[in-house]
Design an enzyme around this catalytic site. Structure first.
Site, PDB file in Angstrom:
ATOM      1  N   ARG A 103       0.884  -1.175   0.000  1.00 24.23           N
ATOM      2  CA  ARG A 103       0.000   0.000   0.000  1.00 24.23           C
ATOM      3  C   ARG A 103       0.918   1.220   0.000  1.00 24.23           C
ATOM      4  O   ARG A 103       1.606   1.501   0.984  1.00 24.23           O
ATOM      5  CB  ARG A 103      -0.890  -0.010   1.234  1.00 24.23           C
ATOM      6  CG  ARG A 103      -1.851   1.180   1.347  1.00 24.23           C
ATOM      7  CD  ARG A 103      -2.682   1.015   2.612  1.00 24.23           C
ATOM      8  NE  ARG A 103      -3.458   2.187   2.931  1.00 24.23           N
ATOM      9  CZ  ARG A 103      -4.703   2.419   2.528  1.00 24.23           C
ATOM     10  NH1 ARG A 103      -5.301   1.533   1.770  1.00 24.23           N
ATOM     11  NH2 ARG A 103      -5.349   3.508   2.884  1.00 24.23           N
ATOM     12  N   HIS A 130      -6.831   1.225  -7.261  1.00 28.37           N
ATOM     13  CA  HIS A 130      -7.240   0.579  -6.004  1.00 28.37           C
ATOM     14  C   HIS A 130      -8.056  -0.668  -6.363  1.00 28.37           C
ATOM     15  O   HIS A 130      -9.258  -0.752  -6.089  1.00 28.37           O
ATOM     16  CB  HIS A 130      -8.086   1.557  -5.192  1.00 28.37           C
ATOM     17  CG  HIS A 130      -8.148   1.241  -3.725  1.00 28.37           C
ATOM     18  ND1 HIS A 130      -7.578   0.105  -3.176  1.00 28.37           N
ATOM     19  CD2 HIS A 130      -8.720   1.919  -2.686  1.00 28.37           C
ATOM     20  CE1 HIS A 130      -7.795   0.094  -1.885  1.00 28.37           C
ATOM     21  NE2 HIS A 130      -8.471   1.170  -1.556  1.00 28.37           N
ATOM     22  N   GLN A 133     -10.236  -2.734  -3.716  1.00 30.22           N
ATOM     23  CA  GLN A 133     -11.459  -2.046  -3.286  1.00 30.22           C
ATOM     24  C   GLN A 133     -12.571  -2.183  -4.327  1.00 30.22           C
ATOM     25  O   GLN A 133     -13.732  -2.457  -3.978  1.00 30.22           O
ATOM     26  CB  GLN A 133     -11.163  -0.563  -3.041  1.00 30.22           C
ATOM     27  CG  GLN A 133     -12.381   0.222  -2.576  1.00 30.22           C
ATOM     28  CD  GLN A 133     -12.875  -0.200  -1.214  1.00 30.22           C
ATOM     29  OE1 GLN A 133     -12.132  -0.160  -0.249  1.00 30.22           O
ATOM     30  NE2 GLN A 133     -14.134  -0.616  -1.121  1.00 30.22           N
ATOM     31  N   ASP A 221     -16.061   9.348  -2.929  1.00 25.10           N
ATOM     32  CA  ASP A 221     -14.870   9.221  -2.085  1.00 25.10           C
ATOM     33  C   ASP A 221     -14.562  10.602  -1.513  1.00 25.10           C
ATOM     34  O   ASP A 221     -15.128  11.612  -1.958  1.00 25.10           O
ATOM     35  CB  ASP A 221     -13.691   8.701  -2.928  1.00 25.10           C
ATOM     36  CG  ASP A 221     -12.512   8.243  -2.079  1.00 25.10           C
ATOM     37  OD1 ASP A 221     -12.626   8.227  -0.836  1.00 25.10           O
ATOM     38  OD2 ASP A 221     -11.467   7.908  -2.672  1.00 25.10           O
ATOM     39  N   CYS A 261     -15.822   3.908  -0.127  1.00 27.05           N
ATOM     40  CA  CYS A 261     -14.713   3.044   0.289  1.00 27.05           C
ATOM     41  C   CYS A 261     -14.238   3.328   1.702  1.00 27.05           C
ATOM     42  O   CYS A 261     -13.481   2.525   2.267  1.00 27.05           O
ATOM     43  CB  CYS A 261     -13.562   3.176  -0.696  1.00 27.05           C
ATOM     44  SG  CYS A 261     -12.890   4.851  -0.851  1.00 27.05           S
ATOM     45  N   ARG A 289     -14.010  -6.394   1.585  1.00 26.28           N
ATOM     46  CA  ARG A 289     -12.571  -6.283   1.339  1.00 26.28           C
ATOM     47  C   ARG A 289     -11.877  -7.554   1.840  1.00 26.28           C
ATOM     48  O   ARG A 289     -10.974  -8.079   1.190  1.00 26.28           O
ATOM     49  CB  ARG A 289     -11.997  -5.060   2.072  1.00 26.28           C
ATOM     50  CG  ARG A 289     -12.265  -3.713   1.416  1.00 26.28           C
ATOM     51  CD  ARG A 289     -11.436  -3.507   0.159  1.00 26.28           C
ATOM     52  NE  ARG A 289      -9.993  -3.579   0.401  1.00 26.28           N
ATOM     53  CZ  ARG A 289      -9.235  -2.578   0.867  1.00 26.28           C
ATOM     54  NH1 ARG A 289      -9.795  -1.412   1.136  1.00 26.28           N
ATOM     55  NH2 ARG A 289      -7.938  -2.729   1.042  1.00 26.28           N
TER      56      ARG A 289
END
Length: 302
Positions: A103, A130, A133, A221, A261, A289
Site C-alpha cells: 500500500r 485501487h 477495493q 470518495d 470506500c 474487502r
C-alpha cells in the site's frame, strides 16, 4: 511465470468472475465456521507506506483465516524508509515470503517491486489504482443485485485512484459508468484512452445530477485523499455541489445502492443521512474487502 494483482486491466473478465465465485465460497465457509486453510504454511508480507485501517486489518485477518502468517512491515521502520532500492527489497523479500501486499503512493513502485519479485505482489492501493477495493465494491453489488451487468453506475467526486479503477472495471465488465468530476480533477487520461479503445460505455460530465440520474449504483470518495491534506481548502471550493446527499440520491433509481470506500467525511462528499440510510451498503462493502482479498491471495499464492 509469477502472476501479480497490480491493476484490473491485467485480468480478463473470466478471471475476475472466477475471483468473485471464490470470494462467495470463502465468505460462506467463514460464516459457517468451516476451515479453509488454503495458505497453510505460507507467509505474506504486508508493506505499508500509507496509513490504513481497513487494508491492514482485512489483509492480516485474511491471511490468518487462510491459515497463513501475515507480516506487517512499515516503510518507516524498515530499510525502505532509509532509501533501499525497491528492486533490492523485492528480491530479498521474495526469498523469505510467499506473497507481498503493498500500500503505497506511486503505481510505479508496485510495478517495479513486481518486476523483481519471484512471489505474487498485490496492489493494496496506489495513487493511480485501487483494484482490491473495486473488486469488493462489485462483489457487494452482486450480493445485493444478483448481478453486476446491465446496471448503470455513477461516480461523483475526484477522478482519483477509485475513479480510474472503476473505469477499468467498466471496460472489462461492459457496464455503463457515468463520472461527474470537477474541472481539473478528471480521471487519468491514459486510463480513459485505454478504456475507450476497449469500447467502454463512459460518460464524463461536471454535473453530478447528470451522472446519478436513473443510476443503479452510486459511489463517491473523500475530496482530499491521503497526501492531499494541504489542498483541503482548495478542494472544498472545487467540489462544492458534489455532496452525495438526499437531493442527489432522489435522482437515482429508488432501489439504488450507495457505496463509499471509507473513511467518509460526512457533510462533505456524502451526507450523514445517505451513508446511514437504507440505500447504503457501505458496511457490507467494507467487510467484503476481507473476503475478496482472501480469494485473490488464495488464487495467486500456491
Amino acid at each position: 511465470m509469477t502472476r501479480h494483482f497490480l491493476a484490473l486491466s491485467q485480468y480478463s473478465k473470466a478471471e475476475l468472475d472466477a475471483l468473485f465465485k471464490l470470494t462467495g465460497e470463502l465468505k460462506a465457509k467463514q460464516k459457517s465456521g468451516l476451515e479453509h486453510h488454503l495458505l497453510k504454511g505460507k507467509s505474506v508480507a504486508l508493506i505499508f507506506e500509507k496509513s490504513s485501517t481497513r487494508t491492514r486489518i482485512s489483509f492480516e485477518v485474511g491471511v490468518f483465516q487462510l491459515g497463513g502468517q501475515p507480516l506487517f512491515i512499515s516503510s518507516a521502520t524498515s530499510q525502505m524508509g532509509r532509501g533501499e532500492p525497491i528492486k533490492d527489497t523485492a528480491r530479498v523479500m521474495s526469498r523469505y515470503c510467499d506473497g507481498v501486499m503493498i500500500r503505497t503512493y506511486g503505481q510505479e513502485i508496485v510495478d517495479e517491486f513486481a518486476q523483481y519479485s519471484n512471489v505474487p505482489v498485490i496492489n493494496g492501493l496506489t495513487d493511480k489504482f485501487h483494484p482490491c477495493q473495486i473488486m469488493a465494491d462489485i462483489f457487494t453489488v452482486i450480493e445485493h443485485k444478483g448481478r453486476y451487468d446491465g446496471l448503470s453506475y455513477a461516480w461523483v467526486g475526484d477522478g482519483n485512484n477509485m475513479a480510474n479503477t472503476w473505469i477499468e472495471a467498466a471496460a472489462i465488465f461492459g457496464f455503463e459508468l457515468r463520472l461527474a468530476c470537477p474541472k481539473g480533477y478528471e480521471p487519468d487520461a491514459g486510463v480513459l484512452a485505454w478504456a475507450k479503445d476497449r469500447g467502454a460505455k463512459l460518460v464524463l460530465t461536471t454535473d453530478p445530477r447528470e451522472a446519478v440520474a436513473g443510476a443503479d449504483v452510486l459511489n463517491t470518495d473523500v475530496w482530499a485523499s491521503m497526501g492531499q491534506e494541504a489542498e483541503q481548502k482548495v478542494r472544498e471550493k472545487a467540489f462544492a455541489g458534489y455532496c452525495l446527499d438526499d437531493a442527489l440520491l432522489s435522482l437515482a433509481k429508488p432501489d439504488c445502492l450507495v457505496l463509499h470506500c471509507l473513511p467518509a467525511h460526512r457533510g462533505e462528499e456524502i451526507s450523514d443521512s445517505v451513508i446511514e440510510g437504507p440505500r447504503s451498503v457501505v458496511w457490507d462493502e467494507a467487510e467484503n474487502r476481507l473476503h475478496v482479498q482472501k480469494a485473490i491471495m488464495a488464487t495467486l499464492i500456491k
